[in-house]
Design an enzyme around this catalytic site. Sequence first.
Site, PDB file in Angstrom:
ATOM      1  N   ARG A   1       0.859  -1.185   0.000  1.00 37.88           N
ATOM      2  CA  ARG A   1       0.000   0.000   0.000  1.00 37.88           C
ATOM      3  C   ARG A   1       0.891   1.229   0.000  1.00 37.88           C
ATOM      4  O   ARG A   1       1.968   1.228   0.592  1.00 37.88           O
ATOM      5  CB  ARG A   1      -0.876   0.054   1.261  1.00 37.88           C
ATOM      6  CG  ARG A   1      -2.029  -0.899   1.291  1.00 37.88           C
ATOM      7  CD  ARG A   1      -2.824  -0.682   2.574  1.00 37.88           C
ATOM      8  NE  ARG A   1      -3.414   0.651   2.629  1.00 37.88           N
ATOM      9  CZ  ARG A   1      -4.638   0.949   2.220  1.00 37.88           C
ATOM     10  NH1 ARG A   1      -5.433   0.005   1.760  1.00 37.88           N
ATOM     11  NH2 ARG A   1      -5.089   2.187   2.298  1.00 37.88           N
TER      12      ARG A   1
ATOM     13  N   ASN B   1      11.755   1.580   3.959  1.00 36.35           N
ATOM     14  CA  ASN B   1      11.245   0.626   2.969  1.00 36.35           C
ATOM     15  C   ASN B   1      12.422  -0.045   2.295  1.00 36.35           C
ATOM     16  O   ASN B   1      13.513   0.518   2.247  1.00 36.35           O
ATOM     17  CB  ASN B   1      10.409   1.365   1.920  1.00 36.35           C
ATOM     18  CG  ASN B   1       9.808   0.421   0.892  1.00 36.35           C
ATOM     19  OD1 ASN B   1       9.299  -0.659   1.244  1.00 36.35           O
ATOM     20  ND2 ASN B   1       9.875   0.787  -0.373  1.00 36.35           N
TER      21      ASN B   1
ATOM     22  N   HIS C   1      13.438  -1.776  -1.415  1.00 36.11           N
ATOM     23  CA  HIS C   1      12.975  -1.843  -2.806  1.00 36.11           C
ATOM     24  C   HIS C   1      13.957  -2.698  -3.610  1.00 36.11           C
ATOM     25  O   HIS C   1      15.171  -2.512  -3.491  1.00 36.11           O
ATOM     26  CB  HIS C   1      12.921  -0.412  -3.378  1.00 36.11           C
ATOM     27  CG  HIS C   1      12.418  -0.371  -4.776  1.00 36.11           C
ATOM     28  ND1 HIS C   1      11.077  -0.493  -5.085  1.00 36.11           N
ATOM     29  CD2 HIS C   1      13.072  -0.249  -5.958  1.00 36.11           C
ATOM     30  CE1 HIS C   1      10.940  -0.446  -6.399  1.00 36.11           C
ATOM     31  NE2 HIS C   1      12.131  -0.293  -6.953  1.00 36.11           N
TER      32      HIS C   1
ATOM     33  N   GLU D   1      18.845  -8.195   0.043  1.00 32.71           N
ATOM     34  CA  GLU D   1      17.839  -7.497   0.861  1.00 32.71           C
ATOM     35  C   GLU D   1      17.929  -7.979   2.309  1.00 32.71           C
ATOM     36  O   GLU D   1      17.903  -7.189   3.253  1.00 32.71           O
ATOM     37  CB  GLU D   1      16.423  -7.757   0.331  1.00 32.71           C
ATOM     38  CG  GLU D   1      16.148  -7.171  -1.033  1.00 32.71           C
ATOM     39  CD  GLU D   1      14.700  -7.397  -1.477  1.00 32.71           C
ATOM     40  OE1 GLU D   1      13.796  -7.380  -0.639  1.00 32.71           O
ATOM     41  OE2 GLU D   1      14.489  -7.577  -2.695  1.00 32.71           O
TER      42      GLU D   1
END
Length: 225
Positions: A91, A107, A109, A174
Amino acid sequence: MVRLGVLVSGHGTNLQSIIDAIESRRISAEIRVVVSNNPGAYALERARRHGIPVEVVEGGSYASREEYDRVLVELLRRYGVELVVLAGFMRILSRVMISAFPMRIMNIHPALLPSFPGLDVQKKALEYGVKFSGCTVHFVDEGVDTGPIIIQAVVPVRDDDTVESLRQRILKEEHRIYPQAIQLFAEGRLVVKGRRVFVKGDAGDVACGGVLENPSVTVFDGEDG
Ligand code: GRF
Protein backbone atom coordinates in the site's frame (compact mmCIF):
# COMPACT_ATOMS: atom_id res chain seq x y z
CA MET A 1 17.01 -1.19 21.50
CA VAL A 2 14.57 0.12 18.92
CA ARG A 3 10.90 -0.85 18.94
CA LEU A 4 9.74 -1.90 15.48
CA GLY A 5 6.40 -2.19 13.76
CA VAL A 6 6.77 -4.29 10.61
CA LEU A 7 4.17 -3.86 7.86
CA VAL A 8 3.72 -6.76 5.46
CA SER A 9 1.41 -8.06 2.75
CA GLY A 10 3.01 -11.22 1.47
CA HIS A 11 5.56 -13.93 1.94
CA GLY A 12 7.62 -12.16 4.59
CA THR A 13 11.17 -13.25 3.83
CA ASN A 14 12.42 -9.80 4.82
CA LEU A 15 10.43 -10.01 8.05
CA GLN A 16 12.11 -13.37 8.64
CA SER A 17 15.57 -11.89 8.10
CA ILE A 18 14.82 -9.23 10.71
CA ILE A 19 13.47 -11.80 13.18
CA ASP A 20 16.59 -13.93 12.65
CA ALA A 21 18.89 -10.92 13.11
CA ILE A 22 17.14 -10.06 16.38
CA GLU A 23 17.14 -13.62 17.70
CA SER A 24 20.83 -14.05 16.96
CA ARG A 25 21.51 -10.67 18.57
CA ARG A 26 23.01 -9.19 15.44
CA ILE A 27 20.68 -6.21 15.82
CA SER A 28 19.33 -4.48 18.87
CA ALA A 29 15.63 -4.31 18.13
CA GLU A 30 12.32 -5.71 19.20
CA ILE A 31 9.35 -6.29 16.89
CA ARG A 32 6.37 -4.99 18.83
CA VAL A 33 3.82 -5.84 16.15
CA VAL A 34 3.49 -7.15 12.62
CA VAL A 35 0.64 -5.54 10.69
CA SER A 36 -0.79 -6.84 7.43
CA ASN A 37 -3.46 -5.55 5.09
CA ASN A 38 -3.78 -9.10 3.80
CA PRO A 39 -5.17 -11.68 6.23
CA GLY A 40 -3.69 -14.50 4.12
CA ALA A 41 -0.13 -13.19 4.21
CA TYR A 42 2.34 -15.95 5.05
CA ALA A 43 4.33 -13.28 6.90
CA LEU A 44 1.68 -13.42 9.65
CA GLU A 45 2.38 -17.10 10.15
CA ARG A 46 6.09 -16.35 10.50
CA ALA A 47 5.35 -13.72 13.16
CA ARG A 48 3.02 -16.02 15.11
CA ARG A 49 5.63 -18.77 15.15
CA HIS A 50 8.00 -16.39 16.88
CA GLY A 51 5.41 -15.16 19.36
CA ILE A 52 5.13 -11.70 17.81
CA PRO A 53 1.71 -9.99 18.06
CA VAL A 54 -0.05 -9.64 14.71
CA GLU A 55 -2.78 -7.28 13.55
CA VAL A 56 -4.72 -7.29 10.30
CA VAL A 57 -6.11 -4.03 8.92
CA GLU A 58 -7.82 -4.70 5.62
CA GLY A 59 -8.13 -1.86 3.16
CA GLY A 60 -11.64 -2.53 1.92
CA SER A 61 -13.67 -0.86 4.65
CA TYR A 62 -11.92 2.52 4.62
CA ALA A 63 -13.11 5.37 2.44
CA SER A 64 -9.67 6.85 1.83
CA ARG A 65 -5.97 6.19 2.19
CA GLU A 66 -5.89 8.81 4.96
CA GLU A 67 -8.63 7.12 6.93
CA TYR A 68 -6.80 3.78 6.70
CA ASP A 69 -3.54 5.41 7.76
CA ARG A 70 -5.14 7.03 10.81
CA VAL A 71 -6.05 3.55 12.04
CA LEU A 72 -2.51 2.40 11.30
CA VAL A 73 -0.95 5.31 13.21
CA GLU A 74 -3.18 4.69 16.21
CA LEU A 75 -2.29 0.99 16.19
CA LEU A 76 1.45 1.54 15.86
CA ARG A 77 1.41 4.14 18.65
CA ARG A 78 -0.52 1.77 20.86
CA TYR A 79 2.28 -0.77 20.48
CA GLY A 80 4.90 1.89 21.22
CA VAL A 81 6.51 1.62 17.78
CA GLU A 82 9.49 3.92 17.13
CA LEU A 83 10.51 2.75 13.67
CA VAL A 84 8.09 1.52 11.03
CA VAL A 85 9.59 -1.09 8.71
CA LEU A 86 7.84 -1.73 5.40
CA ALA A 87 8.62 -5.28 4.31
CA GLY A 88 6.64 -5.97 1.17
CA PHE A 89 3.68 -3.83 2.28
CA MET A 90 1.62 -3.33 -0.86
CA ARG A 91 0.00 0.00 0.00
CA ILE A 92 1.13 3.54 -0.63
CA LEU A 93 1.28 5.60 2.54
CA SER A 94 -0.41 8.98 2.81
CA ARG A 95 0.75 12.15 4.51
CA VAL A 96 -1.04 10.94 7.67
CA MET A 97 1.51 8.15 8.19
CA ILE A 98 4.51 10.09 6.90
CA SER A 99 3.89 13.04 9.21
CA ALA A 100 3.22 10.79 12.21
CA PHE A 101 6.59 9.03 11.69
CA PRO A 102 8.86 11.52 9.91
CA MET A 103 12.13 9.80 8.86
CA ARG A 104 10.96 6.90 10.96
CA ILE A 105 9.58 4.74 8.18
CA MET A 106 11.93 2.57 6.13
CA ASN A 107 11.24 0.63 2.97
CA ILE A 108 13.20 -1.89 0.95
CA HIS A 109 12.97 -1.84 -2.81
CA PRO A 110 14.33 -4.55 -5.12
CA ALA A 111 16.22 -2.25 -7.52
CA LEU A 112 18.88 0.42 -7.42
CA LEU A 113 16.78 3.55 -7.00
CA PRO A 114 16.14 5.91 -8.65
CA SER A 115 16.16 3.28 -11.42
CA PHE A 116 13.03 1.19 -11.63
CA PRO A 117 10.66 2.50 -8.96
CA GLY A 118 7.24 0.84 -8.61
CA LEU A 119 6.30 -2.78 -9.23
CA ASP A 120 7.71 -5.76 -11.18
CA VAL A 121 11.10 -4.13 -11.15
CA GLN A 122 13.21 -7.27 -11.58
CA LYS A 123 11.39 -7.86 -14.88
CA LYS A 124 11.88 -4.22 -15.88
CA ALA A 125 15.59 -4.40 -15.07
CA LEU A 126 16.00 -7.56 -17.19
CA GLU A 127 14.03 -6.10 -20.09
CA TYR A 128 15.97 -2.86 -19.99
CA GLY A 129 19.19 -4.82 -20.18
CA VAL A 130 21.05 -3.36 -17.20
CA LYS A 131 24.18 -5.28 -16.21
CA PHE A 132 23.74 -4.57 -12.52
CA SER A 133 20.68 -4.21 -10.34
CA GLY A 134 20.31 -4.58 -6.59
CA CYS A 135 18.28 -3.28 -3.71
CA THR A 136 17.77 -0.06 -1.80
CA VAL A 137 16.78 0.69 1.78
CA HIS A 138 15.37 4.19 2.02
CA PHE A 139 13.32 6.43 4.27
CA VAL A 140 9.77 6.84 3.08
CA ASP A 141 8.51 10.23 1.98
CA GLU A 142 5.30 11.14 0.20
CA GLY A 143 6.45 9.91 -3.19
CA VAL A 144 6.65 6.32 -4.36
CA ASP A 145 10.17 4.96 -3.75
CA THR A 146 11.61 8.49 -3.67
CA GLY A 147 12.80 9.02 -0.09
CA PRO A 148 16.42 9.50 1.08
CA ILE A 149 18.58 6.42 0.44
CA ILE A 150 20.15 4.70 3.46
CA ILE A 151 21.94 1.65 1.99
CA GLN A 152 22.15 0.02 -1.42
CA ALA A 153 23.61 -3.31 -2.51
CA VAL A 154 24.62 -4.10 -6.08
CA VAL A 155 23.86 -7.43 -7.74
CA PRO A 156 25.12 -8.52 -11.19
CA VAL A 157 22.62 -9.44 -13.88
CA ARG A 158 23.66 -12.63 -15.70
CA ASP A 159 22.96 -13.43 -19.34
CA ASP A 160 20.92 -16.49 -18.40
CA ASP A 161 18.94 -14.81 -15.62
CA THR A 162 15.20 -15.24 -15.41
CA VAL A 163 13.02 -12.85 -13.41
CA GLU A 164 12.99 -15.46 -10.66
CA SER A 165 16.74 -16.07 -10.53
CA LEU A 166 17.40 -12.32 -10.44
CA ARG A 167 14.71 -11.87 -7.80
CA GLN A 168 16.37 -14.50 -5.61
CA ARG A 169 19.85 -13.00 -5.99
CA ILE A 170 18.50 -9.57 -5.04
CA LEU A 171 16.47 -10.96 -2.11
CA LYS A 172 19.63 -12.45 -0.62
CA GLU A 173 21.11 -8.95 -0.46
CA GLU A 174 17.84 -7.50 0.86
CA HIS A 175 18.06 -9.89 3.78
CA ARG A 176 21.56 -8.66 4.51
CA ILE A 177 21.12 -4.89 4.25
CA TYR A 178 17.68 -4.38 5.82
CA PRO A 179 18.75 -5.57 9.28
CA GLN A 180 21.92 -3.53 8.84
CA ALA A 181 19.93 -0.34 8.18
CA ILE A 182 17.72 -1.01 11.20
CA GLN A 183 20.80 -1.44 13.37
CA LEU A 184 22.24 1.87 12.18
CA PHE A 185 18.97 3.53 13.16
CA ALA A 186 18.99 1.76 16.54
CA GLU A 187 22.48 3.10 17.17
CA GLY A 188 21.35 6.63 16.32
CA ARG A 189 23.91 6.80 13.55
CA LEU A 190 21.78 7.97 10.64
CA VAL A 191 22.03 11.66 9.77
CA VAL A 192 19.71 13.02 7.09
CA LYS A 193 20.76 16.19 5.27
CA GLY A 194 18.32 16.94 2.50
CA ARG A 195 18.31 13.92 0.23
CA ARG A 196 21.52 12.48 1.63
CA VAL A 197 21.80 10.06 4.53
CA PHE A 198 25.16 9.93 6.29
CA VAL A 199 26.28 7.22 8.69
CA LYS A 200 28.03 8.65 11.72
CA GLY A 201 31.61 7.40 12.17
CA ASP A 202 32.29 3.84 13.21
CA ALA A 203 34.49 4.17 16.26
CA GLY A 204 34.62 7.72 17.53
CA ASP A 205 31.09 9.01 17.39
CA VAL A 206 29.31 6.11 19.03
CA ALA A 207 30.64 5.10 22.42
CA CYS A 208 31.94 1.50 22.26
CA GLY A 209 29.96 1.00 19.04
CA GLY A 210 27.17 0.46 21.53
CA VAL A 211 23.49 1.18 21.38
CA LEU A 212 22.29 4.62 22.33
CA GLU A 213 19.50 5.04 24.84
CA ASN A 214 17.19 6.97 22.54
CA PRO A 215 17.29 5.54 19.07
CA SER A 216 16.78 8.28 16.57
CA VAL A 217 17.73 9.78 13.32
CA THR A 218 19.22 13.25 13.15
CA VAL A 219 17.56 15.45 10.56
CA PHE A 220 19.07 18.69 9.34
CA ASP A 221 16.57 20.95 7.66
CA GLY A 222 18.90 23.77 6.68
CA GLU A 223 20.74 23.95 3.34
CA ASP A 224 24.20 23.44 4.81
CA GLY A 225 23.17 22.06 8.23
C1 GRF B 1 10.78 -7.65 -1.61
O1 GRF B 1 11.31 -7.88 -2.88
C2 GRF B 1 10.91 -6.18 -1.27
O2 GRF B 1 12.03 -5.59 -1.84
C3 GRF B 1 9.66 -5.59 -1.86
O3 GRF B 1 8.67 -6.56 -1.65
C4 GRF B 1 9.27 -7.85 -1.57
C5 GRF B 1 8.82 -8.46 -0.28
O4 GRF B 1 9.25 -9.78 -0.14
N1 GRF B 1 9.37 -4.31 -1.26
P1 GRF B 1 9.04 -10.55 1.23
O5 GRF B 1 7.55 -10.50 1.55
O6 GRF B 1 9.86 -9.86 2.27
O7 GRF B 1 9.51 -11.95 0.95
